[in-house]
Design a protein around this motif. Structure first.
Motif, mmCIF file in Angstrom:
data_model
loop_
_atom_site.group_PDB
_atom_site.id
_atom_site.type_symbol
_atom_site.label_atom_id
_atom_site.label_comp_id
_atom_site.label_asym_id
_atom_site.label_seq_id
_atom_site.Cartn_x
_atom_site.Cartn_y
_atom_site.Cartn_z
ATOM 1 N N UNK A 16 64.076 -7.467 -44.288
ATOM 2 C CA UNK A 16 65.203 -8.215 -43.727
ATOM 3 C C UNK A 16 65.869 -9.025 -44.834
ATOM 4 N N UNK A 17 67.194 -9.014 -44.826
ATOM 5 C CA UNK A 17 67.984 -9.793 -45.774
ATOM 6 C C UNK A 17 68.795 -10.795 -44.964
ATOM 7 N N UNK A 18 68.626 -12.083 -45.291
ATOM 8 C CA UNK A 18 69.331 -13.140 -44.560
ATOM 9 C C UNK A 18 70.342 -13.814 -45.473
ATOM 10 N N UNK A 27 82.703 -9.701 -45.669
ATOM 11 C CA UNK A 27 81.393 -9.695 -46.335
ATOM 12 C C UNK A 27 81.075 -8.273 -46.781
ATOM 13 N N UNK A 28 80.612 -8.140 -48.027
ATOM 14 C CA UNK A 28 80.042 -6.876 -48.476
ATOM 15 C C UNK A 28 78.635 -7.162 -48.976
ATOM 16 N N UNK A 29 77.704 -6.342 -48.514
ATOM 17 C CA UNK A 29 76.307 -6.431 -48.932
ATOM 18 C C UNK A 29 75.894 -5.034 -49.351
ATOM 19 N N UNK A 30 75.637 -4.877 -50.656
ATOM 20 C CA UNK A 30 75.343 -3.556 -51.206
ATOM 21 C C UNK A 30 73.988 -3.544 -51.889
ATOM 22 N N UNK A 39 73.487 2.429 -54.088
ATOM 23 C CA UNK A 39 72.789 3.435 -53.293
ATOM 24 C C UNK A 39 73.043 3.284 -51.797
ATOM 25 N N UNK A 40 73.528 2.134 -51.373
ATOM 26 C CA UNK A 40 73.796 1.923 -49.940
ATOM 27 C C UNK A 40 74.691 0.707 -49.767
ATOM 28 N N UNK A 41 75.619 0.775 -48.820
ATOM 29 C CA UNK A 41 76.390 -0.389 -48.387
ATOM 30 C C UNK A 41 75.879 -0.766 -47.008
ATOM 31 N N UNK A 42 75.296 -1.951 -46.888
ATOM 32 C CA UNK A 42 74.738 -2.389 -45.611
ATOM 33 C C UNK A 42 75.773 -3.080 -44.737
ATOM 34 N N UNK A 43 76.668 -3.857 -45.355
ATOM 35 C CA UNK A 43 77.697 -4.587 -44.609
ATOM 36 C C UNK A 43 79.009 -4.467 -45.368
ATOM 37 N N UNK A 44 80.077 -4.194 -44.622
ATOM 38 C CA UNK A 44 81.429 -4.200 -45.180
ATOM 39 C C UNK A 44 82.385 -4.507 -44.034
ATOM 40 N N UNK A 60 64.227 6.311 -47.252
ATOM 41 C CA UNK A 60 64.847 7.435 -47.958
ATOM 42 C C UNK A 60 64.790 7.275 -49.475
ATOM 43 N N UNK A 61 64.305 6.135 -49.945
ATOM 44 C CA UNK A 61 64.334 5.835 -51.368
ATOM 45 C C UNK A 61 62.941 5.874 -51.972
ATOM 46 N N UNK A 62 62.882 6.093 -53.274
ATOM 47 C CA UNK A 62 61.598 6.115 -53.967
ATOM 48 C C UNK A 62 61.154 4.687 -54.283
ATOM 49 N N UNK A 63 59.877 4.531 -54.569
ATOM 50 C CA UNK A 63 59.339 3.228 -54.950
ATOM 51 C C UNK A 63 60.060 2.718 -56.185
ATOM 52 N N UNK A 64 60.214 1.405 -56.263
ATOM 53 C CA UNK A 64 60.842 0.824 -57.440
ATOM 54 C C UNK A 64 61.536 -0.478 -57.127
ATOM 55 N N UNK A 65 62.252 -0.964 -58.124
ATOM 56 C CA UNK A 65 62.990 -2.220 -58.008
ATOM 57 C C UNK A 65 64.432 -1.908 -57.627
ATOM 58 N N UNK A 66 64.929 -2.673 -56.674
ATOM 59 C CA UNK A 66 66.312 -2.556 -56.225
ATOM 60 C C UNK A 66 66.931 -3.948 -56.213
ATOM 61 N N UNK A 67 68.240 -4.000 -56.246
ATOM 62 C CA UNK A 67 68.968 -5.260 -56.206
ATOM 63 C C UNK A 67 69.922 -5.221 -55.022
ATOM 64 N N UNK A 68 70.134 -6.380 -54.411
ATOM 65 C CA UNK A 68 71.149 -6.465 -53.367
ATOM 66 C C UNK A 68 72.126 -7.569 -53.720
#
Length: 85
Positions: A16-18, A27-30, A39-44, A60-68
């Motif tokens: 969850x992202x708050x 709002x854009x949350x990518x 890799x994904x747009x969650x909110x636009x 759907x994604x592989x293990x690793x570090x992601x940024x939002x």
């Protein structure tokens, strides 16, 4: 404006992202991978003032570090999250 750390972190596969905003705005949350590719747009969309929670499914994604990254009304913030499968 505030962008909270996702919970849980690390996660598998849901997290969850708050975020909070004092006034209505677009709002854009990518989500980005470690190479900076989107890799994904969650909110636009336009959101009302207040607190909001967005679910992210990383199945759907592989293990690793992601940024939002949250962008709204001239505010921008980035946080790091870790997906472990």
């Amino acid at each position: 404006y505030s962008l909270n750390q996702n919970y849980p972190n690390p996660f598998n596969p849901m997290t969850k992202i708050k975020f909070a905003m004092p006034k209505q705005g677009l709002v854009t949350l990518r989500i980005y991978d470690v190479l900076g590719r989107e890799v994904r747009t969650l909110v636009n969309e336009v959101k009302t003032a207040g607190y909001h929670t967005v679910d992210f499914d990383g199945s759907q994604f592989s293990s690793g570090i992601y940024f939002y990254r949250l962008e709204t009304n001239g505010f921008s913030d980035i946080r790091k999250m870790m997906l472990i499968k």
